[in-house]
Design an enzyme around this catalytic site. Structure first.
Site, mmCIF file in Angstrom:
data_model
loop_
_atom_site.group_PDB
_atom_site.id
_atom_site.type_symbol
_atom_site.label_atom_id
_atom_site.label_comp_id
_atom_site.label_asym_id
_atom_site.label_seq_id
_atom_site.Cartn_x
_atom_site.Cartn_y
_atom_site.Cartn_z
ATOM 1 N N ASP A 86 6.011 2.387 6.731
ATOM 2 C CA ASP A 86 4.767 1.647 6.537
ATOM 3 C C ASP A 86 3.941 2.408 5.499
ATOM 4 O OD1 ASP A 86 2.347 0.340 6.749
ATOM 5 O OD2 ASP A 86 1.973 0.928 8.824
ATOM 6 N N ASP B 36 4.043 -5.839 4.314
ATOM 7 C CA ASP B 36 3.771 -4.712 5.193
ATOM 8 C C ASP B 36 4.791 -4.735 6.323
ATOM 9 O OD1 ASP B 36 2.424 -2.512 6.414
ATOM 10 O OD2 ASP B 36 0.520 -3.258 5.654
ATOM 11 N N GLU C 225 -5.193 1.348 2.749
ATOM 12 C CA GLU C 225 -4.978 0.310 3.753
ATOM 13 C C GLU C 225 -5.064 0.862 5.153
ATOM 14 O OE1 GLU C 225 -2.836 -2.271 6.554
ATOM 15 O OE2 GLU C 225 -2.339 -0.222 5.975
ATOM 16 N N GLU C 226 -4.566 2.082 5.361
ATOM 17 C CA GLU C 226 -4.512 2.644 6.715
ATOM 18 C C GLU C 226 -5.889 2.965 7.279
ATOM 19 O OE1 GLU C 226 -2.086 2.394 8.457
ATOM 20 O OE2 GLU C 226 -0.266 2.495 7.267
ATOM 21 N N HIS D 294 0.837 -1.213 0.000
ATOM 22 C CA HIS D 294 0.000 0.000 0.000
ATOM 23 C C HIS D 294 0.859 1.245 0.000
ATOM 24 C CE1 HIS D 294 0.299 1.110 4.366
ATOM 25 N NE2 HIS D 294 0.421 -0.193 4.553
ATOM 26 N N HIS E 59 4.007 3.341 13.318
ATOM 27 C CA HIS E 59 3.045 4.451 13.300
ATOM 28 C C HIS E 59 3.519 5.623 14.166
ATOM 29 C CE1 HIS E 59 -0.835 2.596 11.469
ATOM 30 N NE2 HIS E 59 0.239 2.368 10.733
#
Length: 413
Positions: A223, A278, A257-258, A102, A358
């Site tokens: 990410d 990922d 995706e997030e 992603h 994150h």
């Protein structure tokens, strides 16, 4: 694991050879651990990191990825919503496989223009305001004809120790406790409006990547931009070495995706296997490492496909790709959204280890390389069960899993 026909007591019979038709595709049938062009991978990763792409605002980054695919000679198309699907063709018609990554990242959105000239924000994707404090950001307005972007900093509402003293440490943590200080002369809501800033504008957290001499990559949004770079590196290795893949492979680059949508669209009906690339969780209590590829056995949505996952593990074992197995408690990926959307496919998850996910993320070039190496090996293999997996359904007598996950006698153990 001992496999093959079993007797009435559930023991493997040594007088009968296993039926090859029921065994997984071999991982030692001429596959090669191809060298990965890490100069290419690092260049692509850093270019991706310089382009803001919070979920919902990904058009620019997809242009860059499309350009890289054109340079590799891969045909691709873009869905109505903006996801990208490239194809590495084989000579075998029918069932195919998909590697999914992603391009979207976490970010923020303006929720209020405050009377003090600052911005209240809400998160795009799931992440803590604790890790947003102090981040440099770019605010994008809708009017692209003028000065449509502005810079700023996410700060706690009580940001000055010289003014608030211990109250700086005593205030709460959360999105209601932070605001964006815009790098403009703005002291009111009207000042913000005059500069074209509105509720609903995207606020992208700047990546600020740094690659150290020891191979660590420190950046926000690894990410999954490191994953995109690893996937491109794997496909490049296949192309550069003239490998003819036995199964047509697609590279699906998703854009949401997030926020949980991920690979919910973009998969064709012939996809028999899906491998999501990922991040992997590097933290106390986890087995994942920054310096190898990590193979997920389960995440918050449940176990991954038994056979495909072990097929990937066997590839690592036989070809000596550094790897670890892990289980993730608070995690979901593109694979989850694909399965929830009804995709009739085996699904697995692999990734490079991320410390501080994150937030202030860090990985290592070795982990990105190992991830690309595994993908390149995987593209050289047939479907997990080469005959069974080519059709969406079949007869129970042809179902191959008993040779690998034997049922006879299990209830007695």
């Amino acid at each position: 694991m001992l496999t093959g026909p079993r007797d009435d007591d559930g023991l493997v019979r040594d007088d009968v050879e296993p039926n090859e038709r029921f065994l997984p595709s071999p991982v030692d049938a001429g596959q090669k651990r191809l060298p990965i062009d890490m100069d290419y991978v690092q260049r692509v990763m850093l270019e991706l990191l310089t382009i803001p792409s919070p979920s919902g605002r990904t058009d620019h980054v997809m242009q860059l990825i499309g350009g890289e695919l054109r340079d590799l000679g891969l045909d691709f198309e873009v869905t109505r919503r903006g996801a990208l699907i490239a194809e590495l063709p084989s000579r075998s018609p029918g069932a195919d496989r998909t590697v999914v990554v992603h391009a979207d990242t976490i970010g923020c959105m303006v929720s209020q223009l405050k009377d003090n000239g600052r911005l209240a924000i809400v998160p795009v994707g799931t992440h803590s305001a604790r890790f947003a404090e102090g981040a440099r950001v770019t605010i994008f307005s809708d009017d692209v004809t003028g000065d449509y972007w502005h810079t700023g900093t996410i700060l706690p509402i009580k940001a000055s120790g010289h003014r608030f003293g211990d109250e700086v440490d005593e205030q709460g943590v959360g999105w209601d406790h932070v605001e964006v200080r815009v790098d403009e002369v703005v002291h009111s809501r009207a000042d913000l409006e005059r500069r074209g800033i509105q509720v609903g504008d995207f606020v992208a957290i700047d990546a600020q990547p740094v690659v150290t001499t020891s191979g660590f990559v420190n950046s926000r949004h690894l990410d999954d931009k490191a994953g995109v770079a690893a996937a491109l590196g794997a496909f490049k290795a296949i192309i550069d070495h003239g490998v003819e893949v036995p199964v047509t492979a697609h590279l699906l680059v998703t854009i949401a995706e997030e926020v949980g949508l991920g690979a919910s669209h973009g998969l064709d009906a012939d996809v028999a296997e899906l491998v999501s690339i990922d991040t992997s969780v590097v933290a106390p209590g986890q087995a994942s490492s920054e310096q190898c590829v990590n193979i997920a056995m389960q995440d918050s949505t449940g176990p991954f496909d038994y056979h495909l996952t072990r097929h990937l593990i066997d590839l690592c074992r036989v070809h000596e790709v550094p790897h670890r197995r892990d289980v993730y408690k608070y995690y979901r990926s593109d694979a989850a959204s694909a399965l929830e959307a009804g995709a009739n496919t085996r699904a697995a998850l692999i990734g490079f280890g991320i410390d501080g996910s994150h937030g202030n993320e860090r990985t290592h070039l070795d982990g990105i390389r190992s991830t690309a190496e595994l993908v390149a090996l995987y593209l050289q293999t047939d479907l997990t069960f080469r005959s069974w997996d080519r059709r969406p359904t079949g007869d129970l007598s042809d179902f191959p899993s008993l040779a690998v996950q034997p049922a006879d006698g299990e209830s007695a153990r």
